[in-house]
Scaffold this active site. Structure first.
Site, PDB file in Angstrom:
ATOM      1  N   ARG A  39       4.236   7.138  -8.729  1.00 29.49           N
ATOM      2  CA  ARG A  39       5.624   7.031  -8.337  1.00 29.49           C
ATOM      3  C   ARG A  39       5.733   7.497  -6.797  1.00 29.49           C
ATOM      4  O   ARG A  39       5.582   8.590  -6.605  1.00 29.49           O
ATOM      5  CB  ARG A  39       6.465   7.981  -9.268  1.00 29.49           C
ATOM      6  CG  ARG A  39       7.782   7.737  -9.054  1.00 29.49           C
ATOM      7  CD  ARG A  39       8.494   6.570  -9.816  1.00 29.49           C
ATOM      8  NE  ARG A  39       8.554   6.775 -11.358  1.00 29.49           N
ATOM      9  CZ  ARG A  39       9.416   7.046 -12.225  1.00 29.49           C
ATOM     10  NH1 ARG A  39      10.596   7.716 -11.687  1.00 29.49           N
ATOM     11  NH2 ARG A  39       9.318   6.848 -13.320  1.00 29.49           N
ATOM     12  N   SER A 141      11.931   2.997 -12.359  1.00 34.12           N
ATOM     13  CA  SER A 141      13.065   3.559 -13.351  1.00 34.12           C
ATOM     14  C   SER A 141      14.299   4.033 -12.556  1.00 34.12           C
ATOM     15  O   SER A 141      14.842   2.973 -12.057  1.00 34.12           O
ATOM     16  CB  SER A 141      12.493   4.748 -14.118  1.00 34.12           C
ATOM     17  OG  SER A 141      13.450   5.071 -15.113  1.00 34.12           O
ATOM     18  N   ASP A 300      15.625   0.387 -15.410  1.00 34.19           N
ATOM     19  CA  ASP A 300      14.616  -0.276 -16.167  1.00 34.19           C
ATOM     20  C   ASP A 300      15.032  -0.260 -17.703  1.00 34.19           C
ATOM     21  O   ASP A 300      13.887  -0.564 -18.426  1.00 34.19           O
ATOM     22  CB  ASP A 300      13.363   0.128 -15.833  1.00 34.19           C
ATOM     23  CG  ASP A 300      13.245   1.567 -16.383  1.00 34.19           C
ATOM     24  OD1 ASP A 300      14.062   2.374 -16.248  1.00 34.19           O
ATOM     25  OD2 ASP A 300      11.814   1.956 -16.789  1.00 34.19           O
ATOM     26  N   ASP A 302      15.218   2.017 -19.883  1.00 37.61           N
ATOM     27  CA  ASP A 302      14.694   2.731 -20.948  1.00 37.61           C
ATOM     28  C   ASP A 302      15.515   3.864 -21.323  1.00 37.61           C
ATOM     29  O   ASP A 302      15.258   4.615 -22.175  1.00 37.61           O
ATOM     30  CB  ASP A 302      13.125   3.295 -20.746  1.00 37.61           C
ATOM     31  CG  ASP A 302      13.267   3.981 -19.511  1.00 37.61           C
ATOM     32  OD1 ASP A 302      14.101   4.298 -18.727  1.00 37.61           O
ATOM     33  OD2 ASP A 302      11.780   4.353 -19.181  1.00 37.61           O
TER      34      ASP A 302
END
Length: 588
Positions: A39, A141, A300, A302
């Site tokens: 990341r 994300s 994203d 989630d």
């Protein structure tokens, strides 16, 4: 010889300027590959996400998989991507996904590469559904727009845990020279090893989540209106399809945010956890269309945030712990009343992480199923859920306070798409009983005991200060002594998962695995309070999570809130010492 003219130009410019400081930033240290994969910001150099670092990472991952799976060439891997892109360096999630696919295909390994953007949970779903060796999702994300990430799943459909991160990291170090044709991603388009799982997963996933649909008739009839925002990410199409699969009328989509946009133009941070700022446009649309409930996914898809309009006209944004309490209650109730599952209640499990509310423990104690606590992060819950499922247990639900929910055993990770539609069905069912989500939450607390939580963080960019702060807590009144109190609050127990110490265990050793590389101490207080302080794996933050658990029957919520506020103030003052340590507070 340059392969990416844009990153090449950035570096050439810095060399021309003789800018050693910036060059050091770009090339001083390689991005660290951890259990969360990579990341970092997109850009030039080995400290950033770019064509070269993606190729190197994938080469290492590929060699590591070859070592672990003799049937890798038969089974293959899945790769998905979100809509992130970075104009100045030419990086994008799609480009990175194609380069990764090219790396595997060059070694004769089949790749299931999604042809279009997808929610992150589709990758672990595909690993499990097609029995593949691994999965990669290219996403950052809810991070700021310049970031990207590379998230890795193992053959069990869960995110990797140690020692795989170390093994992959080492393999990356050993495979840094790009292989022949590493950059030529056009090669994959004509390869018989390239497969597109998009249509299949869009059918099968929505079939599988219907096993969690219990009130189709209510869904068809409900007058409840929902607003959905995908915050410029991937969620829009998939939440629409999920509602259709449950026979619910489609939610109103926030028009300015429904289409993917890597610039996230309408929000400061594309993170629904940041609360009301991200939901401004959703509130406006809900008022206009008369919707009472807002469902917000992160980019994203989630994670899921939920807000509900109260009778006062105010909007209540549920915390991750509150929604965890509601979904835990709902999923257990549905299992109890409707499930064709013949397993006994003693084979039923729910999980949450150590920094999340213990409300599931209270429900489990009263109802007779099992509750287990894991370390922070869905990688732990996903792996534990798989172990339990392999032993024939039913894992109904897992959650963490960072608005992540696993409501459906087909995905062993957090999934904001199934969570959104299950929340909508729960709200529709409650409406037939004239109950709002807020009223039901209170009913859950009345029955199982109030659980009041409060979490926040301080920003600190100096790792030495963070180390010192935690060292101070371990040597509070002289060497190797932890604090006996925090202001007026008496400490009754300490668990330090950095060192492995737990005062409540007979041998003083913690049961949960410990990690020397990250800081995490949990204090239990004599008044029933619990507070955990930990460092973040992905951001320069020291976070804290606090909770007061009252037994059923203690309904003086205001008094409990006041007590928790005082405990948190003491924690900040005595344990964080923000002035002395020059910590920056979370700004609302």
């Amino acid at each position: 010889y340059q392969q990416n003219p844009k990153t090449y130009a950035i570096v050439k410019q810095l060399l021309a300027e003789g800018n050693a400081g910036e060059l050091q930033k770009y090339f001083g240290s390689r991005m660290e590959f951890g259990t969360a994969g990579l990341r970092a910001a997109m850009g030039a150099g080995i400290s950033h996400m770019n064509d070269l670092t993606i190729i190197q990472t994938t080469q290492g991952f590929c060699r590591y998989l070859e070592k672990n799976f003799s049937d890798l060439k038969k089974r293959g891997v899945v790769i998905g991507f979100d809509a992130r892109a970075h104009l100045s360096s030419g990086g994008s999630s799609k480009r990175f996904a194609r380069l990764a696919a090219n790396t595997f295909i060059s070694q004769g390994i089949p790749v299931y590469l999604f042809s279009d953007i997808i929610p992150t949970p589709f990758v672990p779903y595909t690993v499990t559904h097609l029995k593949l060796c691994a999965g990669i999702m290219v996403t950052a994300s809810h991070n700021p727009k310049q970031d990207n990430g590379y998230k890795v799943y193992w053959e069990n459909g869960a995110q990797i845990i140690s020692p795989h991160d170390k093994g992959i990291s080492q393999a990356i170090e050993e495979n840094q020279e790009p292989w022949p044709q590493a950059w030529d991603d056009k090669l994959i388009d004509s390869s018989p090893l390239l497969h597109d799982p998009y249509a299949m997963v869009n059918k099968e996933y929505f079939k599988d989540i219907q096993k969690q649909c219990f009130y189709r008739n209510i869904n068809k009839e409900t007058n409840l209106k929902f607003v959905h925002t995908s915050v410029h990410g991937v969620g829009h199409k998939f939440v629409q399809l999920a509602f259709k699969a449950f026979d619910l009328s489609p939610p109103f989509a926030v028009p300015e945010q429904k289409d993917p946009d890597p610039d996230f133009p309408t929000v400061k941070y594309p993170n629904p956890e940041e609360g009301k700022g991200v939901l401004t446009l959703s509130f406006a649309l809900a008022e206009k269309d008369g919707a009472r409930i807002i469902l917000a996914n992160d980019p994203d898809a989630d994670r899921l945030a939920v807000a509900e309009k109260q009778d006062s006209g105010e909007w209540k944004v549920f915390s991750g712990n509150e929604l965890g309490a509601l979904l835990g209650w709902w999923i257990f109730t549905c299992w109890k009343n409707n499930s064709r599952d013949t397993r006994a209640i003693k084979d039923v499990y729910m999980l949450s992480s150590t920094v999340s509310s213990k409300i599931l423990r209270a429900i489990a104690l009263k109802e007779g199923f099992h509750f287990e606590e894991t370390l922070t992060g869905f990688k732990w819950m996903g792996n534990r859920a798989k172990q339990l499922m392999d032993q024939g247990k039913a894992v109904l639900f897992a959650f963490e306070e960072a608005i992540g929910y696993m409501c459906c055993p087909a995905v062993l990770d957090k999934d904001g798409v199934s969570a959104a539609v299950i929340t909508a069905e729960m709200a529709s069912f409650l409406a037939t009983r004239n109950l709002s989500l807020s009223q039901q939450l209170k009913a859950v607390y009345d029955e199982y005991g109030f659980h009041i939580t409060k979490a926040s963080y301080f920003i600190c960019h100096d790792p030495k200060v963070i180390q010192q702060l935690f060292d101070n807590l371990r040597n509070f009144d002289g060497k190797n002594t932890y604090p006996k109190s925090c202001g007026r609050f008496k400490v009754s127990g300490i668990r330090d998962l950095t060192t492995g110490y737990d005062s409540s265990q007979p041998d003083q050793k913690a049961i949960l695995p410990t990690s020397k590389s990250s800081q995490m101490i949990t204090f239990t207080f004599a008044n029933g309070g619990v507070a955990t302080m930990r460092t973040s794996g992905t951001e320069p933050k020291i976070k804290y999570y606090s909770e007061l658990c009252a037994p059923p029957g203690n309904s003086d919520v205001e008094q409990l809130k006041k007590e928790l506020d005082e405990l948190v103030n003491a924690l900040e003052k005595h344990f964080f010492q923000p002035e002395k340590n020059k910590l920056q507070r979370k700004t609302e």
